[in-house]
Design a protein around this motif. Sequence first.
Motif, mmCIF file in Angstrom:
data_model
loop_
_atom_site.group_PDB
_atom_site.id
_atom_site.type_symbol
_atom_site.label_atom_id
_atom_site.label_comp_id
_atom_site.label_asym_id
_atom_site.label_seq_id
_atom_site.Cartn_x
_atom_site.Cartn_y
_atom_site.Cartn_z
ATOM 1 N N ASP A 1 74.226 71.975 13.697
ATOM 2 C CA ASP A 1 73.453 70.996 14.464
ATOM 3 C C ASP A 1 72.704 70.050 13.536
ATOM 4 N N MET A 2 72.210 70.593 12.458
ATOM 5 C CA MET A 2 71.486 69.794 11.465
ATOM 6 C C MET A 2 72.403 68.726 10.852
ATOM 7 N N GLN A 3 73.625 69.100 10.551
ATOM 8 C CA GLN A 3 74.551 68.179 9.907
ATOM 9 C C GLN A 3 75.074 67.119 10.867
ATOM 10 N N THR A 4 75.160 67.447 12.146
ATOM 11 C CA THR A 4 75.715 66.501 13.127
ATOM 12 C C THR A 4 74.642 65.765 13.915
ATOM 13 N N SER A 5 73.357 65.927 13.549
ATOM 14 C CA SER A 5 72.272 65.315 14.333
ATOM 15 C C SER A 5 72.362 63.798 14.323
ATOM 16 N N GLY A 6 72.692 63.212 13.184
ATOM 17 C CA GLY A 6 72.777 61.750 13.104
ATOM 18 C C GLY A 6 74.053 61.206 13.699
ATOM 19 N N LYS A 7 75.140 61.981 13.625
ATOM 20 C CA LYS A 7 76.431 61.513 14.132
ATOM 21 C C LYS A 7 76.423 61.382 15.649
ATOM 22 N N ASN A 8 75.597 62.214 16.317
ATOM 23 C CA ASN A 8 75.561 62.202 17.782
ATOM 24 C C ASN A 8 74.580 61.182 18.335
ATOM 25 N N SER A 9 73.945 60.408 17.473
ATOM 26 C CA SER A 9 72.940 59.446 17.943
ATOM 27 C C SER A 9 73.211 58.084 17.324
ATOM 28 N N LEU A 10 74.388 57.527 17.593
ATOM 29 C CA LEU A 10 74.771 56.249 17.002
ATOM 30 C C LEU A 10 73.946 55.094 17.559
ATOM 31 N N LEU A 11 73.510 55.231 18.818
ATOM 32 C CA LEU A 11 72.756 54.144 19.430
ATOM 33 C C LEU A 11 71.376 53.988 18.822
ATOM 34 N N THR A 12 70.788 55.084 18.332
ATOM 35 C CA THR A 12 69.451 55.023 17.741
ATOM 36 C C THR A 12 69.487 54.770 16.250
ATOM 37 N N ASN A 13 70.665 54.636 15.672
ATOM 38 C CA ASN A 13 70.825 54.364 14.237
ATOM 39 C C ASN A 13 70.156 55.415 13.367
ATOM 40 N N GLU A 14 70.164 56.668 13.802
ATOM 41 C CA GLU A 14 69.598 57.747 12.991
ATOM 42 C C GLU A 14 70.548 58.100 11.856
ATOM 43 N N GLU A 15 69.984 58.415 10.727
ATOM 44 C CA GLU A 15 70.783 58.873 9.600
ATOM 45 C C GLU A 15 70.992 60.376 9.695
ATOM 46 N N CYS A 16 72.117 60.830 9.172
ATOM 47 C CA CYS A 16 72.387 62.271 9.168
ATOM 48 C C CYS A 16 71.405 62.975 8.241
ATOM 49 N N ILE A 17 70.978 64.170 8.642
ATOM 50 C CA ILE A 17 70.060 64.956 7.813
ATOM 51 C C ILE A 17 70.874 65.692 6.760
ATOM 52 N N GLU A 18 70.621 65.385 5.520
ATOM 53 C CA GLU A 18 71.358 66.001 4.423
ATOM 54 C C GLU A 18 70.677 67.305 4.009
#
Length: 705
Positions: free
Chosen positions: A428-445
């Motif tokens: 979930d941590m790795q895919t958190s940014g991928k599932n929120s393209l509309l909010t322009n969130e970056e993936c948590i590394e």
Amino acid sequence: MIRPLEESSGADLGDMNEAGRQWPRHELMMVLIVILVLAFLRSILYYIGIIIKFFSGFRAPRAEVSIANAALKILRTPSEGFNSSPSSSITQLLRNPKPLPAEHQHQDIESCNTLLSSYISTGYFNSAYQLFMKLRDGNSRARPNIDTYEIYIHGVLVALRAGRTVDVNMVDELLAEMRQRKIPFRTNTENILMEVCGTIGNSWKMRKYYTIFLKEGIKADSLTYEAIFKSVRSTQSSQCFDTFFPLLLEFVGKEAKVVEDTLVNVVIEACRKVSALDKLERFLGALKEKRKNLSVESYGKLISIYGVARKEHRITEIVYEMKKLNVRFNDLLYEGIMEAYLRCNLCDKVEEVYTEVQANKNLPFNINICIIMIRALAKKCDFLRIVSIYKELKNMAERKLNCAIYNILLDSCAKCENYKKMLELFEDMQTSGKNSLLTNEECIEPDNTTYTILIKAMCKTGDINKAVFLYKEMKERGVEITEQIFNLLLDGYIQFNYDFKQAKDIIKDISTLDIKLSYFTYVLLIKLYTKHGQMNKSLAILKEMKVQGIAPGLIPYNTLIQGCIKNKLIESAIELFQEVRGTKLDLDKETYNNLVLSCINSRKLLTGCIILSQAITESITLNTNAYDAILKSLLDNSELTAIQKHEQATTICNYVKLRKIPVNDACYPMYSALIPVSYTHLRAHETGRNLVCRLLLEKKKKKKK
């Protein structure tokens, strides 16, 4: 072509009115420009000291002071228009080699003090020293006053804090000189001196100056004690604390009209540094008698101190007192209370405070409060509540979870031993940014801490393949690989006996990444090589430890000796034993037992007897089979003389009787055969195991024959 006014339309008149409304805005802009220009001119004051320093080598002291006066006068003179520039006037003044005008030649001590202060504030300590010495020696019309001495002593303090080498003994000379010139002391002088003593950590001089000013009739104020206990806080000097604490209590109880909050906070911090909780209670009692209400910051510091000291009853008392006094709780105070209760392992109390925080809608959101609650639930292994808090945080659109929060959640799952949910959180941590393209969130590394938690959990469960997969993923992502990661993997290979070829790849990476190994890594490498029978490499690692200046402890020697015995390298085991005897290390019982039995099996009876004697000297009791094997070998051995056999057997028998070690019945004839003794001697040393009776029976049997 402009039309006449009478021919203008209504729309044009409206435009003119709109333009008329814009005129005040232009005037406002002009005012702002004037303010900015004035602020720029004022900023030149900051660089006055640097400019004067640059030209100080070309002029006499009087010229320096006159230039300073002139420069200050130019800056303080209001400008008559925007075209005149004070900076250009100062530059012309400094570069002009001609004598200064008569209006700038007046020299007074205030100007000298200003120049001295500017030197100190800009870091030109040598120039400040030269100017002060000229004023002090009488080479100027101006004579130093109390401000001059205080500025210079403060310069000593600034130089000390800047790491400069300063002759602090000169301060004593200045005090004597002030007495000689009949310059009265002030409380401010004492405060500066206390800060100087605190910076150099000299509590003796601090006490000396305190006594001098007390004789001069100068009483210490709140700032004086603040400087003293700041010194205690930084130097952690319990002697200085014990000296001034009674004086502080007297000051708070009798002399002080108002006790400042800054002084209270400094004293609380000093009590924490020197671990004087009993004196902290006395100080708080004095404040209560003074009817001094503590600030929120002071209450927060007290809660933190009692949390570290595991004083849960005092934390509860302070919280009750704050509520009774209607102190306004903020989010930081709630965070401190929860952290203190968590240190005391009072997870239920943490949950009560968390419920109170949720009920208070006026508090701003504090993610640290949620993190402390998750840690408390992890101690209780309440995994369902942890998941519920995680979902609440995730559903907050305005709150973005970061890597640190995920690390806390992963660690909590590991403590609850829910490794499946831990891996789900990691995904979930790795895919958190991928599932929120509309909010322009970056993936948590994931960082080093993330992988450390995961690899540790996988090694604990024995899933070494998953741990190695995570390690390779770290390398691909470029995450920093620390020594702890290698230690976890090596320990996993040792415990679960995985393929040694994979372990070799990990060891190669250690040398490739050029990581400086610690004692623990060397121990793990020795254990790993010894477990797989590669004793040459284990012994080579021991030599490398010595070359690197790391003292081999007891664990490496025990591991290596037992490994040599297991691989039938008795000579190497004996050499290691002799090496240990030259140190202050004590081998364990199992190592001694294996050494003795190995020496007997390899027909090194005398060496085995020496090792057994060493164990007896160190009061290490071996297993019964070691004593039995030595006695049996002594009976059967034909190389040793009767005297040697008698000496070794006597040592063993005396120790067996002293420690009341149970010996097999079949071994009693060996004792009687090796140690011929009289009836009186045997009766005087009867034991609980009736050893003497057995020996007497053996004697009687021999006589009958």
